[in-house]
Design a protein around this motif. Structure first.
Motif, PDB file in Angstrom:
ATOM      1  N   THR A 167       0.778  -1.254  -0.036  1.00 44.87           N
ATOM      2  CA  THR A 167      -0.015  -0.084  -0.029  1.00 44.87           C
ATOM      3  C   THR A 167       0.892   1.192   0.096  1.00 44.87           C
ATOM      4  O   THR A 167       2.172   1.139   0.298  1.00 44.87           O
ATOM      5  CB  THR A 167      -0.943  -0.113   1.175  1.00 44.87           C
ATOM      6  N   PHE A 168       0.262   2.440  -0.504  1.00 49.33           N
ATOM      7  CA  PHE A 168       1.126   3.603  -0.504  1.00 49.33           C
ATOM      8  C   PHE A 168       0.352   4.807   0.102  1.00 49.33           C
ATOM      9  O   PHE A 168      -0.786   4.938   0.121  1.00 49.33           O
ATOM     10  CB  PHE A 168       1.047   3.798  -1.911  1.00 49.33           C
ATOM     11  N   ASP A 169       1.334   5.663   0.769  1.00 49.42           N
ATOM     12  CA  ASP A 169       0.978   6.851   1.471  1.00 49.42           C
ATOM     13  C   ASP A 169       0.337   7.743   0.287  1.00 49.42           C
ATOM     14  O   ASP A 169      -0.502   8.856   0.605  1.00 49.42           O
ATOM     15  CB  ASP A 169       2.156   7.724   2.204  1.00 49.42           C
ATOM     16  N   LEU A 170       0.968   7.714  -0.799  1.00 52.07           N
ATOM     17  CA  LEU A 170       0.802   8.683  -2.082  1.00 52.07           C
ATOM     18  C   LEU A 170       0.730   7.952  -3.320  1.00 52.07           C
ATOM     19  O   LEU A 170       1.723   7.228  -3.549  1.00 52.07           O
ATOM     20  CB  LEU A 170       1.766   9.869  -2.161  1.00 52.07           C
ATOM     21  N   VAL A 171      -0.504   8.123  -3.970  1.00 53.87           N
ATOM     22  CA  VAL A 171      -0.459   7.407  -5.333  1.00 53.87           C
ATOM     23  C   VAL A 171      -0.538   8.763  -6.355  1.00 53.87           C
ATOM     24  O   VAL A 171      -1.490   9.505  -6.265  1.00 53.87           O
ATOM     25  CB  VAL A 171      -1.631   6.483  -5.711  1.00 53.87           C
ATOM     26  N   LEU A 172       0.262   8.653  -7.439  1.00 58.42           N
ATOM     27  CA  LEU A 172       0.172   9.694  -8.494  1.00 58.42           C
ATOM     28  C   LEU A 172      -0.316   9.049  -9.653  1.00 58.42           C
ATOM     29  O   LEU A 172       0.073   8.051 -10.056  1.00 58.42           O
ATOM     30  CB  LEU A 172       1.782  10.270  -8.923  1.00 58.42           C
ATOM     31  N   PHE A 173      -1.246   9.639 -10.142  1.00 58.49           N
ATOM     32  CA  PHE A 173      -2.050   9.034 -10.995  1.00 58.49           C
ATOM     33  C   PHE A 173      -2.302  10.311 -12.024  1.00 58.49           C
ATOM     34  O   PHE A 173      -3.517  10.808 -12.471  1.00 58.49           O
ATOM     35  CB  PHE A 173      -3.636   8.640 -10.770  1.00 58.49           C
ATOM     36  N   TYR A 174      -1.281  10.426 -13.019  1.00 59.67           N
ATOM     37  CA  TYR A 174      -1.012  11.597 -13.958  1.00 59.67           C
ATOM     38  C   TYR A 174      -1.158  10.883 -15.310  1.00 59.67           C
ATOM     39  O   TYR A 174      -0.230  10.338 -15.787  1.00 59.67           O
ATOM     40  CB  TYR A 174       0.265  12.052 -13.856  1.00 59.67           C
ATOM     41  N   GLY A 175      -2.140  11.539 -16.255  1.00 61.00           N
ATOM     42  CA  GLY A 175      -2.048  11.414 -17.610  1.00 61.00           C
ATOM     43  C   GLY A 175      -2.306  10.085 -18.160  1.00 61.00           C
ATOM     44  O   GLY A 175      -1.731   9.813 -19.144  1.00 61.00           O
ATOM     45  N   VAL A 176      -3.116   9.294 -17.597  1.00 65.47           N
ATOM     46  CA  VAL A 176      -3.244   7.946 -17.566  1.00 65.47           C
ATOM     47  C   VAL A 176      -4.769   7.747 -17.979  1.00 65.47           C
ATOM     48  O   VAL A 176      -5.155   6.768 -18.696  1.00 65.47           O
ATOM     49  CB  VAL A 176      -2.746   6.975 -16.742  1.00 65.47           C
ATOM     50  N   PHE A 177      -5.744   8.279 -17.087  1.00 62.10           N
ATOM     51  CA  PHE A 177      -7.303   7.964 -17.036  1.00 62.10           C
ATOM     52  C   PHE A 177      -7.780   7.665 -18.534  1.00 62.10           C
ATOM     53  O   PHE A 177      -8.596   7.050 -18.783  1.00 62.10           O
ATOM     54  CB  PHE A 177      -7.857   8.837 -16.396  1.00 62.10           C
ATOM     55  N   TYR A 178      -7.562   8.702 -19.517  1.00 52.30           N
ATOM     56  CA  TYR A 178      -8.175   8.856 -20.651  1.00 52.30           C
ATOM     57  C   TYR A 178      -7.657   7.736 -21.804  1.00 52.30           C
ATOM     58  O   TYR A 178      -8.271   7.635 -22.694  1.00 52.30           O
ATOM     59  CB  TYR A 178      -8.294  10.061 -21.286  1.00 52.30           C
ATOM     60  N   HIS A 179      -6.429   7.176 -21.346  1.00 51.23           N
ATOM     61  CA  HIS A 179      -6.149   6.018 -22.138  1.00 51.23           C
ATOM     62  C   HIS A 179      -6.637   4.557 -21.638  1.00 51.23           C
ATOM     63  O   HIS A 179      -6.170   3.550 -22.283  1.00 51.23           O
ATOM     64  CB  HIS A 179      -4.595   6.004 -21.949  1.00 51.23           C
ATOM     65  N   LEU A 180      -7.514   4.817 -20.634  1.00 50.27           N
ATOM     66  CA  LEU A 180      -7.988   3.278 -20.275  1.00 50.27           C
ATOM     67  C   LEU A 180      -9.134   2.778 -20.867  1.00 50.27           C
ATOM     68  O   LEU A 180     -10.175   3.684 -21.048  1.00 50.27           O
ATOM     69  CB  LEU A 180      -8.084   3.353 -18.723  1.00 50.27           C
ATOM     70  N   LYS A 181      -9.417   1.478 -21.048  1.00 50.94           N
ATOM     71  CA  LYS A 181     -10.617   0.974 -21.835  1.00 50.94           C
ATOM     72  C   LYS A 181     -11.670   0.807 -20.493  1.00 50.94           C
ATOM     73  O   LYS A 181     -12.851   0.891 -20.806  1.00 50.94           O
ATOM     74  CB  LYS A 181     -10.364  -0.257 -22.503  1.00 50.94           C
ATOM     75  N   HIS A 182     -11.010   0.422 -19.403  1.00 53.89           N
ATOM     76  CA  HIS A 182     -11.738   0.211 -18.042  1.00 53.89           C
ATOM     77  C   HIS A 182     -11.472   1.104 -17.160  1.00 53.89           C
ATOM     78  O   HIS A 182     -10.726   0.456 -16.283  1.00 53.89           O
ATOM     79  CB  HIS A 182     -11.447  -1.187 -17.895  1.00 53.89           C
ATOM     80  N   PRO A 183     -11.843   2.454 -17.252  1.00 57.30           N
ATOM     81  CA  PRO A 183     -11.542   3.179 -16.127  1.00 57.30           C
ATOM     82  C   PRO A 183     -11.820   3.251 -14.676  1.00 57.30           C
ATOM     83  O   PRO A 183     -11.393   3.334 -13.832  1.00 57.30           O
ATOM     84  CB  PRO A 183     -12.093   4.743 -16.718  1.00 57.30           C
ATOM     85  N   GLN A 184     -13.165   2.501 -14.795  1.00 59.93           N
ATOM     86  CA  GLN A 184     -13.623   2.500 -13.086  1.00 59.93           C
ATOM     87  C   GLN A 184     -12.994   1.288 -12.424  1.00 59.93           C
ATOM     88  O   GLN A 184     -12.772   1.287 -11.352  1.00 59.93           O
ATOM     89  CB  GLN A 184     -15.187   2.034 -13.197  1.00 59.93           C
TER      90      GLN A 184
END
Length: 290
Positions: A167-184
């Motif tokens: 597990t992580f104290d901080l997750v960086l999720f930059y510039g990926v979401f719109y590239h995903l077929k299954h975002p949820q």
């Protein structure tokens, strides 16, 4: 793709035209695939044992035909990326100044700009993941050059789970979401490993008449990019409006949702896990990889 997405005032392009454009790209690749390589070769360096470390690094960097991120390796020398995240992204993406003691996950790490920046700001462990093999290769070139302890794995966001990376104290999720077929599904997997804060950045698409309603547009065959659609990105599947991004984060259980930037470029949110606890590595006594 070399150009960032830009909002277009023109009507959406017909699916059939984009599908044909994508097919042409595949056909062009197939024409030379039998003699192509996935990664670029590096010619042996003569007298390499006598060469300076700097010249060896420069040779490794120069051998890569494509760089996304411009990252400084030493004063006056950087990777030749077309995007300069130190100028274009870092001031806007909400990265805390002090990450002392934190475990940080960098999803879609590319060549490692934010991983190395998190390390510089005191993170105790940085794990980067990327689904493109060449990105991880370039990350490792820069990791060696910077003598960094950040680590990148070839891994898809859908593969995230606590027993695999912890597990992580901080997750960086930059510039990926719109590239995903299954975002949820991706958000569900991220929620499972985030025990602290999520920083979320994506391209958005707004429809003024639906500003308060969760809304998204699906691109089945990618979308044009550039100011006039002169470029084409076949890896874009979804563009969401701000309300939809917030609703999806809420749906998977994130709390304290906060908009850090609501302009289309960049659009950044911060959210928190409902049960905050220290980020921890996986328990290897439980044989997580068996």
């Amino acid at each position: 793709m070399r150009n960032p997405l830009r909002r277009r005032s023109q009507p959406p392009w017909p699916w059939s035209e984009l599908k044909e454009r994508k097919q042409r790209m595949s056909e062009e690749f197939a024409a030379s695939a039998a003699s192509a390589r996935m990664t670029s070769p590096i010619e042996p360096m003569e007298n390499h044992l006598e060469a300076s470390v700097a010249s060896w690094i420069e040779r490794q960097v120069a051998a890569e035909p494509y760089w996304f991120q411009k990252i400084e390796l030493w004063p006056g020398y950087s990777s030749p990326g077309w995007s300069d995240p130190a100028v274009e992204k870092l001031p806007y993406y909400g990265l805390p100044d002090n990450l002392t003691g934190m475990r940080v996950l960098d999803i879609g790490c590319a060549e490692g700009f934010f991983s190395f920046e998190a390390e510089r700001r005191g993170a105790r462990e940085i794990i980067g993941i990327d689904s493109f093999p060449d990105s991880v290769k370039r990350f490792n070139i820069l990791k060696a050059a910077r003598q960094s302890n950040a680590v990148a794995f070839l891994m898809n966001v859908y593969d995230l789970e606590p027993r695999r990376l912890g597990t992580f104290d901080l997750v960086l999720f930059y510039g990926v979401f719109y590239h995903l077929k299954h975002p949820q599904l991706a958000l569900e997997r991220i929620r499972s490993v985030c025990s602290g804060t999520l920083l979320f950045q994506t391209h958005i698409q707004e429809e003024p008449s639906l500003a308060e309603a969760p809304w998204a547009q699906f691109y089945p065959h990618g979308m044009p990019s550039g100011s006039a659609g002169e470029e084409f990105d076949p890896t874009v599947f979804w563009l969401f409006n701000p309300a939809c991004c917030a609703a999806m984060l809420d749906h998977v259980g994130f709390v304290e949702l906060e908009f850090l930037s609501t302009s289309p470029d960049p659009f950044v949110m911060r959210a928190r896990s409902p049960e905050v606890s220290p980020g921890t590595p996986p328990d290897q006594a439980q044989a997580p990889w068996c």
